[in-house]
Design an enzyme around this catalytic site. Structure first.
Site, PDB file in Angstrom:
ATOM      1  N   GLY A 320       0.795  -1.206   0.000  1.00 47.79           N
ATOM      2  CA  GLY A 320       0.000   0.000   0.000  1.00 47.79           C
ATOM      3  C   GLY A 320       0.814   1.235   0.000  1.00 47.79           C
ATOM      4  O   GLY A 320       1.463   1.589   0.894  1.00 47.79           O
ATOM      5  N   THR A 321       0.817   1.926  -0.805  1.00 48.98           N
ATOM      6  CA  THR A 321       1.727   3.053  -0.898  1.00 48.98           C
ATOM      7  C   THR A 321       1.064   4.117  -1.749  1.00 48.98           C
ATOM      8  O   THR A 321       0.198   3.825  -2.562  1.00 48.98           O
ATOM      9  CB  THR A 321       3.042   2.602  -1.568  1.00 48.98           C
TER      10      THR A 321
END
Length: 496
Positions: A320-321
């Protein structure tokens, strides 16, 4: 042109564009955009995150990386170290499932609030408080979920609704939020107002720090008041590599992403056109060498230095970035990547702060000592041509973000594609011996790859599994273009 910005959400990009219109520089725009991303992209980033900001200054052509990634917790504890974490499976709805470890034991020491503040202090021009206005307004009024954000809510649902505190934020009438629903974050709005008024120190001492430590420790985590008090932002020189007459700059050790991309670009020779079996074969072989380079002492080499030499000796080629890219009218450039990982499911009561799960993102047979930085694959990157920003790029995508950034650099620099086309082109990812090929590639070229001996996994459509990039391009005539990744509903804005 006043500048350009690309990000993972239209509201994030517009917040930065608003700052550029108002005379702010690239760092001002990146900070304002990052603060809005805490609201609009709260599934993957926030005050509980860590990350990196690559800053290029036009006036002296200097580039530095502001490292505010997470650190190993446990300072002052006798029994510090990795503890038992909870496990959940995330299904990307395209043939791949990835296991994530979550809960309080997965929480590392966050650095994002201090990192943004230090970058602004060193390079910004507008008042700190002014940069918070859009984020506070959006947190209080609410943000309508786009299809891209709704997809993240769906695949991360077991994490987002893991605890009573997280359900209070991400649940309505016993159900997860879907596209069109409005996400209101009143507690986060108050936290943002406190940061605007008192600065990042408000989260690293006093009542907020105590609330974070008490909640994480009660759940089995290791974060201490000393961890927060002694956390420091670090400025580093970027790793660099030459690629087809351009200079590639990215995140240096102790993080791994930038140096592996630099290594990979150095191994690429002339290949066929984008999407051809020859081009895919060349990229896949490089990805195989990058994976091999991570074996046999890679992590220790990252920390003691000399990694570039180690990689040169191995140069054999037969989670998740969110990311923000900015270029302003003076030619200053910023690439900012930050993340809470997949999130821990731990929300600190009364603050709206969703803690990261970075200790659960990686296999750490021998974790760093308390207080040390974790290594990261995040790769905020810059490509210079004749000392001007040619491309500012980075990506989300967990284990796939390194490959996404490398493929976009190749598409722009080697294949001459515009930034939007470079991002939208189908991508590949090598997972062990399985070559994942995104939907949109020519089936005949995939047949050729199988004839070459590759074990091809064919995806029907484009998917966030292959990363969520954001990039700004400066063309030869000095004009700018910006694009966010349609895989996650990203956006680009050019300010004239």
């Amino acid at each position: 042109m006043r500048g350009a910005i690309a990000a993972g959400h239209p509201l994030t990009a517009e917040a930065g564009a608003r700052v550029l219109r108002g005379g702010g520089n690239a760092v001002d725009a990146a900070v304002a955009a990052a603060l809005v991303s805490w609201v609009s992209e709260s599934t993957v980033t926030g005050p509980g995150s860590g990350g990196f900001m690559l800053v290029h200054r036009a006036r002296d052509c200097s580039t530095r990386v502001v490292d505010f990634f997470v650190s190993m917790p446990g300072l002052g504890l006798r029994d510090a170290g990795l503890r038992q974490m909870e496990e959940v499976d995330v299904d990307f709805s395209g043939g791949s499932t990835q296991m994530f470890r979550i809960g309080a034991a997965s929480c590392a020491v966050p650095g994002a609030p201090l990192g943004l503040e230090e970058a602004h202090r060193a390079y910004g021009t507008l008042p700190w408080e002014e940069l918070f206005v859009p984020a506070v307004e959006l947190a209080r009024q609410g943000v309508e979920l786009t299809r891209g954000q709704a997809y993240l809510h769906a695949i991360l649902d077991l994490i987002l609704r893991h605890s009573p505190e997280s359900r209070a934020v991400y649940e309505r009438n016993g159900e997860r939020l879907v596209a069109g629903d409005t996400l209101v974050q009143q507690d986060l709005a108050r936290t943002l107002e406190l940061l605007a008024e008192r600065g990042a120190k408000a989260l690293y001492g006093g009542e907020f720090a105590r609330a974070m430590v008490d909640h994480v420790r009660a759940g089995g985590g290791c974060i201490t008041l000393r961890d927060l008090r002694e956390y420091r932002v670090v400025r580093r020189r970027p790793v660099t590599a030459e690629f087809r007459g351009h200079e590639y700059l990215s995140n240096p050790p102790p993080s791994a992403g930038g140096i592996l991309i630099a290594y990979g670009l150095g191994l690429l020779d002339d290949v066929g056109g984008p999407g051809s079996s020859q081009a895919i074969d060349a990229l896949a072989r490089v990805m195989r060498e990058q994976a091999r380079a991570r074996e046999n002492g890679f992590d220790s080499a990252l920390r003691r230095g000399g990694l570039a030499k180690l990689l040169e000796e191995r140069a054999i080629v037969v989670r998740g970035t969110t990311h923000i890219s900015v270029v302003d009218e003076a030619g200053n450039a910023v690439a900012l990547t930050a993340s809470t990982g997949a999130g821990s499911g731990v929300v600190v009561p009364g603050t709206g702060i969703h803690m990261n799960n970075m200790l659960g993102e990686f296999d750490l047979p021998k974790p760093p000592r308390a207080g040390e930085r974790l290594s990261s694959g995040m790769s905020p990157s810059l490509v210079l041509h004749e000392q001007r920003p040619r491309l500012v790029v980075g990506s989300a995508g967990s284990l796939r973000l390194r490959g996404a950034v490398m493929q976009i650099v190749v598409n722009v620099v080697q294949h001459g594609l515009g930034v939007r086309d470079a991002i939208e082109r189908p991508r590949i990812h090598l997972d062990g011996e399985h070559l994942h090929c995104e939907g949109g590639l020519d089936p005949a070229e995939l047949d050729n790859l199988e004839a070459m001996g590759w074990d091809v996994t064919r995806w029907r459509r484009k998917n966030l599994y292959f990363g969520g990039a954001a990039a700004v391009e400066m063309r030869d005539d000095g004009t700018l273009a910006a694009a966010g990744d349609p895989r996650r509903g990203g956006a680009g804005v050019v300010v004239r």
